[in-house]
Write a protein that holds these residues in place. Sequence first.
Motif, short mmCIF file in Angstrom:
data_model
loop_
_atom_site.label_atom_id
_atom_site.label_comp_id
_atom_site.label_asym_id
_atom_site.label_seq_id
_atom_site.Cartn_x
_atom_site.Cartn_y
_atom_site.Cartn_z
N THR A 10 -33.18 4.58 32.07
CA THR A 10 -32.15 5.33 31.37
C THR A 10 -31.44 4.34 30.47
OG1 THR A 10 -30.25 6.80 31.62
CG2 THR A 10 -30.51 5.11 33.29
N TYR A 11 -31.22 4.74 29.24
CA TYR A 11 -30.66 3.78 28.28
C TYR A 11 -29.78 4.48 27.26
CZ TYR A 11 -34.36 5.43 25.13
OH TYR A 11 -35.18 6.21 24.36
N LYS A 12 -28.98 3.66 26.64
CA LYS A 12 -28.09 4.11 25.57
C LYS A 12 -28.09 2.98 24.55
CE LYS A 12 -23.27 5.44 25.06
NZ LYS A 12 -22.04 5.67 25.82
N VAL A 13 -28.40 3.31 23.31
CA VAL A 13 -28.44 2.30 22.26
C VAL A 13 -27.56 2.75 21.10
CG1 VAL A 13 -30.73 1.39 22.85
CG2 VAL A 13 -30.54 3.29 21.25
N PRO A 14 -27.09 1.80 20.30
CA PRO A 14 -26.27 2.18 19.15
C PRO A 14 -27.02 3.13 18.21
CG PRO A 14 -26.20 -0.19 19.50
CD PRO A 14 -27.25 0.35 20.43
N ALA A 15 -26.31 4.05 17.62
CA ALA A 15 -26.92 5.04 16.73
C ALA A 15 -27.51 4.41 15.48
CB ALA A 15 -25.89 6.09 16.33
N GLU A 16 -26.92 3.33 15.02
CA GLU A 16 -27.41 2.66 13.82
C GLU A 16 -27.80 1.23 14.16
OE1 GLU A 16 -28.01 4.11 10.94
OE2 GLU A 16 -27.22 6.00 11.66
N PRO A 17 -28.83 0.69 13.60
CA PRO A 17 -29.73 1.35 12.66
C PRO A 17 -30.69 2.30 13.40
CG PRO A 17 -30.44 -0.90 12.99
CD PRO A 17 -29.17 -0.71 13.78
N ASN A 18 -30.92 3.41 12.80
CA ASN A 18 -31.76 4.46 13.38
C ASN A 18 -33.19 3.96 13.63
OD1 ASN A 18 -32.28 7.18 14.22
ND2 ASN A 18 -33.40 7.44 12.30
N ARG A 19 -33.69 3.11 12.77
CA ARG A 19 -35.08 2.64 12.90
C ARG A 19 -35.32 1.94 14.23
NH1 ARG A 19 -34.82 -2.67 12.21
NH2 ARG A 19 -33.19 -3.51 10.90
N ARG A 20 -34.31 1.26 14.77
CA ARG A 20 -34.48 0.56 16.05
C ARG A 20 -34.59 1.57 17.19
NH1 ARG A 20 -30.51 -4.50 16.42
NH2 ARG A 20 -32.19 -5.35 17.69
N ARG A 21 -33.80 2.62 17.12
CA ARG A 21 -33.86 3.67 18.14
C ARG A 21 -35.22 4.37 18.11
NH1 ARG A 21 -29.65 6.41 16.42
NH2 ARG A 21 -30.74 8.37 16.20
N VAL A 22 -35.68 4.65 16.90
CA VAL A 22 -36.98 5.31 16.75
C VAL A 22 -38.10 4.39 17.24
CG1 VAL A 22 -38.62 6.22 15.06
CG2 VAL A 22 -36.20 6.82 14.90
N ALA A 23 -38.02 3.11 16.91
CA ALA A 23 -39.04 2.15 17.36
C ALA A 23 -39.07 2.07 18.89
CB ALA A 23 -38.77 0.78 16.76
N LEU A 24 -37.91 2.11 19.51
CA LEU A 24 -37.82 2.09 20.97
C LEU A 24 -38.49 3.34 21.55
CD1 LEU A 24 -36.70 0.96 23.66
CD2 LEU A 24 -34.57 2.16 23.14
N TRP A 25 -38.16 4.49 21.00
CA TRP A 25 -38.75 5.75 21.46
C TRP A 25 -40.27 5.71 21.31
CZ3 TRP A 25 -41.61 9.46 18.81
CH2 TRP A 25 -41.81 10.65 19.49
N ARG A 26 -40.75 5.21 20.17
CA ARG A 26 -42.20 5.14 19.94
C ARG A 26 -42.89 4.21 20.93
NH1 ARG A 26 -43.99 4.49 13.94
NH2 ARG A 26 -45.93 4.95 14.99
N ARG A 27 -42.24 3.09 21.23
CA ARG A 27 -42.84 2.15 22.21
C ARG A 27 -42.96 2.80 23.57
NH1 ARG A 27 -40.39 -3.38 22.57
NH2 ARG A 27 -41.96 -3.61 24.17
N LEU A 28 -41.91 3.49 23.98
CA LEU A 28 -41.94 4.14 25.29
C LEU A 28 -42.98 5.25 25.33
CD1 LEU A 28 -38.13 4.03 25.97
CD2 LEU A 28 -39.89 2.97 27.41
N LYS A 29 -43.05 6.05 24.28
CA LYS A 29 -44.08 7.09 24.21
C LYS A 29 -45.47 6.47 24.17
CE LYS A 29 -43.35 11.07 23.91
NZ LYS A 29 -43.30 12.06 25.02
N GLY A 30 -45.58 5.31 23.51
CA GLY A 30 -46.85 4.60 23.45
C GLY A 30 -47.32 4.09 24.80
#
Length: 186
Positions: A10-30
């Motif tokens: 379970t995690y919470k990351v800063p909203a910006e920059p959005n690209r880092r949040r998306v990259a994290l989501w992609r890694r986990l889905k990967g």
Amino acid sequence: MATVVWYTLTYKVPAEPNRRRVALWRRLKGLGAVYLQGGTCLLPKTDDHLRALKVIENEIAEMGGEAVLLESSALDMMQGEKVVARFRADRNEQYEELVDKCTDFEAEIAKEIAANHFTYAEVEENDEDLKKLKTWYAKIKALDFYDAPLAPEALSRIAECEALLDNYAHQVFARQDENRSPKDEV
């Protein structure tokens, strides 16, 4: 179903920059993670997953976020089946997409045959496409922790594509001038 144990991140990351949040989501889905809700995902308990999640936990901290990594299991069989069903649904979605691409592959071969386009270049191009389909299948299968029902269909469709390409390649070979015997010219 025996008791299944998962790692829960379970995690919470800063909203910006959005690209880092998306990259994290992609890694986990990967890795094959399923999300229970935003910022909470599960992976089967394996040493590889633990190592990957520890790295991700550190990266979240470097982003200025917070993460908690836990072991968890379902309270009862029905809850466990719900989680497993989510893993299977995610993989089935990927297998469905792969099956759609197999249909596109078959249509491409049919188009080449209908256009009487029998060249080695087309065989090579389609061979590359088939390799991509096989690689994609292998990636999905590696994340198919709970035997998604569409896996056999996807594998069967890959085999059908391979047979179709083999047949097309034989037709190309037979139509090339350098492969014809003098008696074929009569």
